[in-house]
Every structure is written in C-alpha cells, then in structure tokens.
Design a protein around this motif. Structure first.
Motif, mmCIF file in Angstrom:
data_model
loop_
_atom_site.group_PDB
_atom_site.id
_atom_site.type_symbol
_atom_site.label_atom_id
_atom_site.label_comp_id
_atom_site.label_asym_id
_atom_site.label_seq_id
_atom_site.Cartn_x
_atom_site.Cartn_y
_atom_site.Cartn_z
ATOM 1 N N ASP A 111 -12.025 4.638 -17.528
ATOM 2 C CA ASP A 111 -13.273 3.950 -16.824
ATOM 3 C C ASP A 111 -12.839 3.234 -15.487
ATOM 4 N N VAL A 112 -14.013 2.825 -14.876
ATOM 5 C CA VAL A 112 -13.806 2.637 -13.476
ATOM 6 C C VAL A 112 -13.019 1.108 -13.368
ATOM 7 N N LYS A 113 -13.260 0.273 -14.478
ATOM 8 C CA LYS A 113 -12.251 -1.081 -14.319
ATOM 9 C C LYS A 113 -11.005 -0.691 -14.330
ATOM 10 N N ASN A 114 -10.207 0.345 -15.197
ATOM 11 C CA ASN A 114 -8.928 0.763 -14.953
ATOM 12 C C ASN A 114 -8.600 1.107 -13.679
ATOM 13 N N ILE A 115 -9.495 2.034 -13.069
ATOM 14 C CA ILE A 115 -9.030 2.460 -11.690
ATOM 15 C C ILE A 115 -9.099 1.510 -10.475
ATOM 16 N N ALA A 116 -10.019 0.427 -10.825
ATOM 17 C CA ALA A 116 -9.992 -0.774 -9.866
ATOM 18 C C ALA A 116 -8.870 -1.588 -9.966
ATOM 19 N N GLU A 117 -8.431 -1.834 -11.244
ATOM 20 C CA GLU A 117 -7.003 -2.605 -11.369
ATOM 21 C C GLU A 117 -5.974 -1.667 -10.987
ATOM 22 N N TYR A 118 -5.795 -0.487 -11.311
ATOM 23 C CA TYR A 118 -4.826 0.445 -10.875
ATOM 24 C C TYR A 118 -4.542 0.334 -9.348
ATOM 25 N N ARG A 119 -5.741 0.455 -8.564
ATOM 26 C CA ARG A 119 -5.467 0.392 -7.190
ATOM 27 C C ARG A 119 -5.262 -1.040 -6.564
ATOM 28 N N GLN A 120 -5.691 -2.069 -7.329
ATOM 29 C CA GLN A 120 -5.154 -3.293 -6.647
ATOM 30 C C GLN A 120 -3.660 -3.685 -6.858
ATOM 31 N N GLY A 125 0.590 -3.012 -2.895
ATOM 32 C CA GLY A 125 2.234 -2.781 -2.370
ATOM 33 C C GLY A 125 2.485 -1.626 -1.733
ATOM 34 N N ALA A 126 1.786 -0.587 -1.705
ATOM 35 C CA ALA A 126 2.163 0.461 -1.077
ATOM 36 C C ALA A 126 1.830 0.505 0.404
ATOM 37 N N ILE A 127 0.726 -0.384 0.871
ATOM 38 C CA ILE A 127 0.385 -0.624 2.259
ATOM 39 C C ILE A 127 1.467 -1.372 2.863
ATOM 40 N N GLN A 128 2.107 -2.164 2.359
ATOM 41 C CA GLN A 128 3.253 -3.016 3.000
ATOM 42 C C GLN A 128 4.253 -2.069 3.354
ATOM 43 N N LEU A 129 4.478 -1.193 2.789
ATOM 44 C CA LEU A 129 5.415 0.036 3.237
ATOM 45 C C LEU A 129 4.974 0.695 4.191
ATOM 46 N N ALA A 130 3.685 1.208 4.233
ATOM 47 C CA ALA A 130 3.028 1.875 5.078
ATOM 48 C C ALA A 130 3.143 1.106 6.391
ATOM 49 N N ALA A 131 3.106 -0.276 6.418
ATOM 50 C CA ALA A 131 2.911 -0.726 7.647
ATOM 51 C C ALA A 131 4.156 -0.994 8.365
ATOM 52 N N LYS A 132 5.352 -1.249 7.383
ATOM 53 C CA LYS A 132 6.547 -1.143 8.072
ATOM 54 C C LYS A 132 6.960 0.223 8.650
ATOM 55 N N ARG A 133 6.542 1.317 8.269
ATOM 56 C CA ARG A 133 7.157 2.510 8.603
ATOM 57 C C ARG A 133 6.111 3.327 9.584
ATOM 58 N N ALA A 134 5.064 2.788 9.752
ATOM 59 C CA ALA A 134 3.908 3.338 10.690
ATOM 60 C C ALA A 134 4.475 3.522 11.948
ATOM 61 N N THR A 135 3.868 4.760 12.546
ATOM 62 C CA THR A 135 4.261 5.199 13.944
ATOM 63 C C THR A 135 2.905 5.245 14.617
ATOM 64 N N GLU A 136 2.672 5.262 15.913
ATOM 65 C CA GLU A 136 1.687 5.413 16.729
ATOM 66 C C GLU A 136 0.881 6.520 16.216
ATOM 67 N N LYS A 137 1.331 7.729 16.197
ATOM 68 C CA LYS A 137 0.582 8.807 15.463
ATOM 69 C C LYS A 137 0.034 8.596 14.282
ATOM 70 N N LEU A 231 -8.368 -7.969 0.056
ATOM 71 C CA LEU A 231 -9.775 -8.166 0.364
ATOM 72 C C LEU A 231 -10.748 -6.773 0.183
ATOM 73 N N HIS A 232 -10.523 -5.981 0.617
ATOM 74 C CA HIS A 232 -11.042 -4.422 0.779
ATOM 75 C C HIS A 232 -11.398 -4.409 -0.858
ATOM 76 N N LEU A 233 -10.302 -4.245 -1.462
ATOM 77 C CA LEU A 233 -10.431 -3.561 -2.928
ATOM 78 C C LEU A 233 -11.478 -4.801 -3.819
ATOM 79 N N SER A 234 -11.117 -5.859 -3.339
ATOM 80 C CA SER A 234 -11.905 -7.028 -4.318
ATOM 81 C C SER A 234 -13.392 -6.949 -3.982
ATOM 82 N N ASN A 235 -13.746 -6.823 -2.673
ATOM 83 C CA ASN A 235 -15.201 -6.764 -2.180
ATOM 84 C C ASN A 235 -15.799 -5.324 -2.746
ATOM 85 N N ILE A 236 -15.110 -4.387 -2.728
ATOM 86 C CA ILE A 236 -15.764 -2.813 -3.227
ATOM 87 C C ILE A 236 -16.061 -3.423 -4.823
#
Length: 253
Positions: A111-120, A125-137, A231-236
């Motif tokens: 159900d959608v509740k599980n998807i929302a919790e999974y994304r949270q 966690g993943a975006i912290q890694l993405a921010a560290k490794r991000a390139t200008e491209k 914040l984005h996921l909570s607002n959604i």
C-alpha cells in the motif's frame, strides 16, 4: 554472453511486441519500451543471449531518437536484465536479476503507506551520498529534468515519469549498485502513487522543493540535502492525506 540469434528469425523480427506502439504512448516512449522489453525477457520471449539490433536499426524501426532508446536500456541494465558491450546489447540469464524482480513484485502489491515509509528511510540516506559525489554535470542534468516538469504542468502521467527520472538519477549519482537496483525495483508502484498525487495539483510545491534539493547538492551540503528531501517527502505525504480526507468527506455528502 551474447549468442547467435535464430538463423530463421532476424533480431528485428523477434521484437514484434514493439510493433504496436500507439501515439498516446509516445510521450513516455522510453518507459513503454523499457516495460515491454522487461516483460518479454521475464516471459522468455527474448531468451538469454538474445542480441538486440544495433541502435540505428532499432531506432529507425521504432521511429525514436537514440536518447529515448538509451533511456529505456538504462533501467534494464541496472536491473541486470541486459548487458551492453562492444559485442552489442544482449539479454542476461534470469538468475542474475531474480531477487530484484521478487522485490518489484512485492512493491506492486504493497500500500501507499509502505511506499511512503520506504522512501523516507531509503532516499534520505541515499541523497547524502549523492550530494557528496555529485559533479557539475549531474547538477545540470537534474535541472534539465525539472525544466521538463515545468513544461507539462497539467500532464500528471508525464510529471510522474519525470519525477521518477529525477529521483532515479539521484540514486545513480550515489554510484552504489544496490541503491540503484532497489530504487528501480519500485518503479511501477512509485509512478502509480506520484501520478495520482500530481493529478491533485501539487506541482508548484514539488518543483520548489526539488530546486532546493538540487541547490544543496550543488553545494555538496549532504546535511541540507537530506533535510530538504525529508521535508519534501513529508509534504507529499501530508498533501496526499489532506486530499484523500477531503475526497472521503465529499463522498459522504
């Protein structure tokens, strides 16, 4: 490894399941091609070792650009359904990606509740890694996807497609194969959820929150990127709950 295709059947002739792409599907053509090839591999219609036609030949058959074909191939490669090399693009053995497929089957039924919790848990966690490794491209590509979203404000199907592309690209930026495969495994469940949310009219807020996420990534600020994603996921989720409650009250009248 690639194997010779059936001598009596050309590589193109084995792709008859792509012959009836209708006009209404062409706005999301890469996603349609991805799903059809994926299903053909799972069903055995395209056997392990099948070698796809070269890109120019296949693009001509489907009347699409090479970028659309490569967008379709990308998640197939991530899920280990296909491999690409100098020898060509070919279908892998099923056991390589069976676990990912099992997870996708579960995601389709949850159900959608599980998807929302999974994304949270998963995306913050993943975006912290993405921010560290991000390139200008990488940052440029994220902004390009957001621009596409702004160009189709009333099209919830296209918005859902671009929204998934945005978040999937964030996973790609982590360079972590497990994170990439896991996120692509919820592709269908994710799109079904976000399509309904965009149909309710949350685009302006979503765009602004995505821009804030990209700005944090551009500064390699992992903590801020994680905060903005939370914040984005909570607002959604809050938006979805409010709209669902309002719809429920309206149906009671």
């Amino acid at each position: 490894m690639p194997l010779p295709n059936d001598k009596n059947t050309s590589a193109l002739q084995q792709l008859t399941f792509l012959d009836d792409l209708v006009a209404s599907e062409r706005r999301n053509i890469s996603d349609v091609i991805f799903r059809r090839i994926r299903d053909a591999i799972i069903s055995g219609e395209l056997p392990p070792g099948y070698v796809f036609p070269n890109e120019n030949e296949l693009c001509k058959k489907l009347n699409i650009g090479r970028s659309s074909l490569r967008e379709a191939y990308s998640p197939l490669e991530t899920l280990k359904l296909i491999s690409r090399s100098k020898a060509g693009t070919y279908v892998n053995d099923l056991d390589i990606y069976q676990n990912a497929m099992n997870f996708e089957a579960i995601a389709k039924q949850t159900d959608v509740k599980n998807i929302a919790e999974y994304r949270q848990i998963f995306e913050i966690g993943a975006i912290q890694l993405a921010a560290k490794r991000a390139t200008e491209k990488n940052v440029t590509r994220l902004r390009e996807i957001l621009k596409k979203m702004e160009e189709v404000p009333e099209d919830s199907v296209a918005l859902s497609q671009y929204d998934f592309e945005f978040h999937a690209y964030l996973m790609k930026m982590t360079h972590n194969e497990l994170l990439i495969v896991m996120f692509n495994s919820i592709r269908n469940a994710y799109k079904n959820l976000t399509e309904s949310i965009f149909a309710m009219g949350c685009l302006p807020t979503t765009i602004n929150e995505h821009l804030a996420i990209v700005d944090a990534i551009a500064d390699h600020d992992s903590a801020l990127a994680a905060h903005m994603m939370q914040l984005h996921l909570s607002n959604i989720e809050s938006f979805r709950n409010r709209q669902s409650a309002a719809a429920g009250k309206a149906s009671e009248k």
